[in-house]
Motif scaffolding. Structure first.
Motif, PDB file in Angstrom:
ATOM      1  N   THR A  85       0.816  -1.219   0.000  1.00  0.00           N
ATOM      2  CA  THR A  85       0.000   0.000   0.000  1.00  0.00           C
ATOM      3  C   THR A  85       0.850   1.269   0.000  1.00  0.00           C
ATOM      4  N   ALA A  86       2.059   1.188   0.496  1.00  0.00           N
ATOM      5  CA  ALA A  86       3.004   2.305   0.547  1.00  0.00           C
ATOM      6  C   ALA A  86       4.343   1.714   0.959  1.00  0.00           C
ATOM      7  N   PRO A  87       5.460   2.452   0.781  1.00  0.00           N
ATOM      8  CA  PRO A  87       6.734   1.924   1.262  1.00  0.00           C
ATOM      9  C   PRO A  87       6.663   1.535   2.737  1.00  0.00           C
ATOM     10  N   GLY A  88       7.032   0.296   3.029  1.00  0.00           N
ATOM     11  CA  GLY A  88       7.019  -0.189   4.394  1.00  0.00           C
ATOM     12  C   GLY A  88       5.672  -0.672   4.890  1.00  0.00           C
ATOM     13  N   ALA A  89       4.674  -0.701   4.012  1.00  0.00           N
ATOM     14  CA  ALA A  89       3.329  -1.092   4.435  1.00  0.00           C
ATOM     15  C   ALA A  89       2.770  -2.168   3.507  1.00  0.00           C
ATOM     16  N   VAL A  90       2.341  -3.282   4.107  1.00  0.00           N
ATOM     17  CA  VAL A  90       1.784  -4.406   3.359  1.00  0.00           C
ATOM     18  C   VAL A  90       0.491  -4.840   4.030  1.00  0.00           C
ATOM     19  N   GLU A  91      -0.494  -5.196   3.226  1.00  0.00           N
ATOM     20  CA  GLU A  91      -1.718  -5.772   3.771  1.00  0.00           C
ATOM     21  C   GLU A  91      -2.196  -6.886   2.853  1.00  0.00           C
ATOM     22  N   ALA A 120       4.700   1.253 -14.692  1.00  0.00           N
ATOM     23  CA  ALA A 120       5.618   1.925 -13.782  1.00  0.00           C
ATOM     24  C   ALA A 120       5.171   1.714 -12.343  1.00  0.00           C
ATOM     25  N   VAL A 121       6.138   1.719 -11.434  1.00  0.00           N
ATOM     26  CA  VAL A 121       5.847   1.445 -10.031  1.00  0.00           C
ATOM     27  C   VAL A 121       5.035   2.585  -9.424  1.00  0.00           C
ATOM     28  N   ARG A 122       3.849   2.229  -8.931  1.00  0.00           N
ATOM     29  CA  ARG A 122       2.998   3.175  -8.206  1.00  0.00           C
ATOM     30  C   ARG A 122       2.301   2.407  -7.094  1.00  0.00           C
ATOM     31  N   TYR A 123       2.252   2.996  -5.917  1.00  0.00           N
ATOM     32  CA  TYR A 123       1.552   2.364  -4.809  1.00  0.00           C
ATOM     33  C   TYR A 123       0.095   2.802  -4.823  1.00  0.00           C
ATOM     34  N   PRO A 124      -0.833   1.914  -4.461  1.00  0.00           N
ATOM     35  CA  PRO A 124      -0.633   0.516  -4.062  1.00  0.00           C
ATOM     36  C   PRO A 124      -0.280  -0.356  -5.261  1.00  0.00           C
ATOM     37  N   LEU A 125       0.458  -1.433  -5.015  1.00  0.00           N
ATOM     38  CA  LEU A 125       0.849  -2.334  -6.101  1.00  0.00           C
ATOM     39  C   LEU A 125       0.994  -3.748  -5.586  1.00  0.00           C
ATOM     40  N   LYS A 126       0.938  -4.678  -6.513  1.00  0.00           N
ATOM     41  CA  LYS A 126       1.207  -6.091  -6.218  1.00  0.00           C
ATOM     42  C   LYS A 126       2.559  -6.447  -6.835  1.00  0.00           C
ATOM     43  N   TYR A 127       3.280  -7.293  -6.135  1.00  0.00           N
ATOM     44  CA  TYR A 127       4.555  -7.730  -6.672  1.00  0.00           C
ATOM     45  C   TYR A 127       4.828  -9.153  -6.191  1.00  0.00           C
ATOM     46  N   GLY A 128       5.881  -9.744  -6.719  1.00  0.00           N
ATOM     47  CA  GLY A 128       6.233 -11.122  -6.425  1.00  0.00           C
ATOM     48  C   GLY A 128       6.330 -11.896  -7.730  1.00  0.00           C
ATOM     49  N   ALA A 165       2.453  -9.348   6.316  1.00  0.00           N
ATOM     50  CA  ALA A 165       3.064  -8.106   6.816  1.00  0.00           C
ATOM     51  C   ALA A 165       4.170  -8.416   7.816  1.00  0.00           C
ATOM     52  N   ALA A 166       3.944  -9.398   8.681  1.00  0.00           N
ATOM     53  CA  ALA A 166       4.969  -9.783   9.662  1.00  0.00           C
ATOM     54  C   ALA A 166       6.184 -10.387   8.974  1.00  0.00           C
ATOM     55  N   ALA A 167       5.945 -11.129   7.885  1.00  0.00           N
ATOM     56  CA  ALA A 167       7.058 -11.726   7.140  1.00  0.00           C
ATOM     57  C   ALA A 167       7.964 -10.642   6.556  1.00  0.00           C
ATOM     58  N   TYR A 168       7.360  -9.625   5.953  1.00  0.00           N
ATOM     59  CA  TYR A 168       8.150  -8.544   5.364  1.00  0.00           C
ATOM     60  C   TYR A 168       8.875  -7.738   6.436  1.00  0.00           C
ATOM     61  N   ARG A 169       8.225  -7.517   7.566  1.00  0.00           N
ATOM     62  CA  ARG A 169       8.894  -6.775   8.647  1.00  0.00           C
ATOM     63  C   ARG A 169      10.103  -7.540   9.148  1.00  0.00           C
ATOM     64  N   LEU A 170       9.980  -8.860   9.258  1.00  0.00           N
ATOM     65  CA  LEU A 170      11.103  -9.662   9.736  1.00  0.00           C
ATOM     66  C   LEU A 170      12.287  -9.582   8.772  1.00  0.00           C
ATOM     67  N   ILE A 171      12.019  -9.725   7.480  1.00  0.00           N
ATOM     68  CA  ILE A 171      13.101  -9.653   6.492  1.00  0.00           C
ATOM     69  C   ILE A 171      13.761  -8.280   6.522  1.00  0.00           C
ATOM     70  N   ASP A 172      12.941  -7.242   6.688  1.00  0.00           N
ATOM     71  CA  ASP A 172      13.444  -5.864   6.660  1.00  0.00           C
ATOM     72  C   ASP A 172      14.251  -5.524   7.905  1.00  0.00           C
ATOM     73  N   SER A 173      13.760  -5.938   9.077  1.00  0.00           N
ATOM     74  CA  SER A 173      14.393  -5.508  10.329  1.00  0.00           C
ATOM     75  C   SER A 173      15.414  -6.500  10.867  1.00  0.00           C
ATOM     76  N   CYS A 174      15.281  -7.783  10.521  1.00  0.00           N
ATOM     77  CA  CYS A 174      16.185  -8.808  11.054  1.00  0.00           C
ATOM     78  C   CYS A 174      16.703  -9.709   9.937  1.00  0.00           C
ATOM     79  N   PRO A 175      17.394  -9.152   8.951  1.00  0.00           N
ATOM     80  CA  PRO A 175      17.858  -9.978   7.835  1.00  0.00           C
ATOM     81  C   PRO A 175      18.797 -11.090   8.276  1.00  0.00           C
ATOM     82  N   PHE A 177      11.014  -2.937  -3.431  1.00  0.00           N
ATOM     83  CA  PHE A 177       9.647  -2.428  -3.567  1.00  0.00           C
ATOM     84  C   PHE A 177       9.055  -2.159  -2.191  1.00  0.00           C
ATOM     85  N   TYR A 178       9.303  -3.051  -1.263  1.00  0.00           N
ATOM     86  CA  TYR A 178       8.785  -2.874   0.093  1.00  0.00           C
ATOM     87  C   TYR A 178       9.345  -1.598   0.723  1.00  0.00           C
TER      88      TYR A 178
END
Length: 365
Positions: free
Chosen positions: A16-22, A74-82, A343-353, A53-54
């Motif tokens: 939905t925005a940088p750093g935000a996933v739902e 072109a990349v615009r939020y909100p977006l789907k990726y993967g 959302a928790a999965a992305y936070r973990l990768i981002d904060s605790c690689p 992207f995240y």
């Protein structure tokens, strides 16, 4: 598996925005023409490209992915990726045919009339259901688990990197960065008759896996043995004047400068990292200039021009399947999350690689 009269609801990961996933719920239009409706079992999160992207680090105006249908805008939020979904076909637009010439084709019953229950891989964003043409679905080899098959893009990238680097007999090779792509690249390089294969990463668990996959030595670039250890490792391998071939796969621009300092005369540095908007500062006034070092940009969307006469993407993909079948996939998968906890999965990768390697999303129905 005939087309159903009702609309299927799917769950999808939305940036939905940088750093935000739902995870959103939406209707899926029924398959049209020769399309097939796929029910996803697992999908894999890319800790490299996808996290750009995240984090909102993709250059402005750039397509999400010019080689994947549906991601060319072109990349615009909100977006789907993967780009790593594995699932089963649950619906077709047309009634199945029992004709011999189509038996066993994608979405069609086999010669005995048994419905197609195989797993298929698709380069597609994280969605529980999606429509795809038969040509967009790759049959997963029999006996391969869905989670292992979800690593296919990383295996294809490793094959592409090795092809672009073109290692020679007896060369001294460095792999800098031991994320999932770096480890798969190490495993593939270990099959070559190299004089030395040295893996570089600050995380001890990743270094241990690299050794099990064939690296003769591993180095922590952030410790006391960093730059000096790299020089000692090359000297132990019989090369006091730098490496012959280096892969920069860390995603960290500063590692590219370290690669330049470790390069020998007429050596190659294959840059497989995509830095996004992160700038890379390089010292090009010293040994780089006099050593005739070559920087090679490697990206998996295309096959190198000089190979296209004999190598198509399908042939390279077959090599990737073969590599993947030999690997200890469960050792490479560090975490599994239900789709609802994306959302928790992305936070973990981002904060605790340092805690993660390959993260998988599980879909249950």
């Amino acid at each position: 598996m005939n087309a159903a009269s009702h609309r299927v609801k799917r769950r999808a990961v939305l940036f939905t925005a940088p750093g935000a996933v739902e995870v959103c719920t939406e209707e899926v239009a029924p398959p049209q023409g020769d399309e097939l409706l796929v029910e996803t079992v697992v999908s894999a999160i890319s800790a490299g490209t996808e996290m750009l992207f995240y984090r909102g680090q993709v250059p402005a105006g750039m397509a999400a992915d010019s080689s994947i249908e549906g991601l060319t805008d072109a990349v615009r939020y909100p977006l789907k990726y993967g780009y790593a979904c594995v699932g089963r076909i649950c619906e077709t637009a047309r009634p199945p045919t029992r004709q011999a010439e189509t038996a066993g084709a994608v979405g069609q019953p086999d010669a005995a009339g048994k419905e197609d229950s195989r797993y298929y891989f698709a380069f597609h964003p994280h969605e529980s259901h999606f429509c795809a043409s038969p040509q967009a679905l790759l049959p997963v080899p029999e006996g391969m688990a869905p989670a292992q098959a979800a690593l296919l893009p990383n295996a294809e990238t490793a094959v592409n990197l090795v092809m672009d680097g073109a290692p020679l007999v007896g060369e001294r090779v460095l792999v800098m960065g031991l994320g999932i792509v770096g480890l798969l690249t190490t495993a593939l390089l270990a099959q070559f008759p190299l004089a030395a294969l040295i893996a570089v990463d600050p995380l001890p668990q990743r270094r241990r896996i690299a050794q099990r996959l064939g690296a003769i030595r591993t180095i922590d670039p952030s410790g006391a043995d960093g730059a000096e250890g790299l020089r000692e490792a090359l000297a132990d391998a019989g090369e006091r004047h730098g490496a012959d071939l280096i892969y920069e796969l860390s995603g960290q621009p500063r590692a590219l400068d370290a690669a330049v300092s470790a390069a020998g005369f007429d050596s190659r540095i294959v840059v497989g990292s995509w830095y996004g908007t992160k700038p890379a500062t390089l010292q090009l006034g010293g040994s780089f200039h006099r050593n005739r070092v070559r920087l090679i940009s490697s990206q998996v969307s295309t096959v190198a021009p000089h190979l296209r006469g004999r190598w198509k993407k399908a042939r390279r993909m077959e090599s990737a399947w073969q590599l993947l079948a030999k690997l200890p996939a469960e050792e490479l998968i560090s975490h599994r999350f239900p789709l609802e906890q994306a959302a928790a999965a992305y936070r973990l990768i981002d904060s605790c690689p340092e805690q993660t390697l390959q993260v998988i999303l599980n879909y249950s129905f």
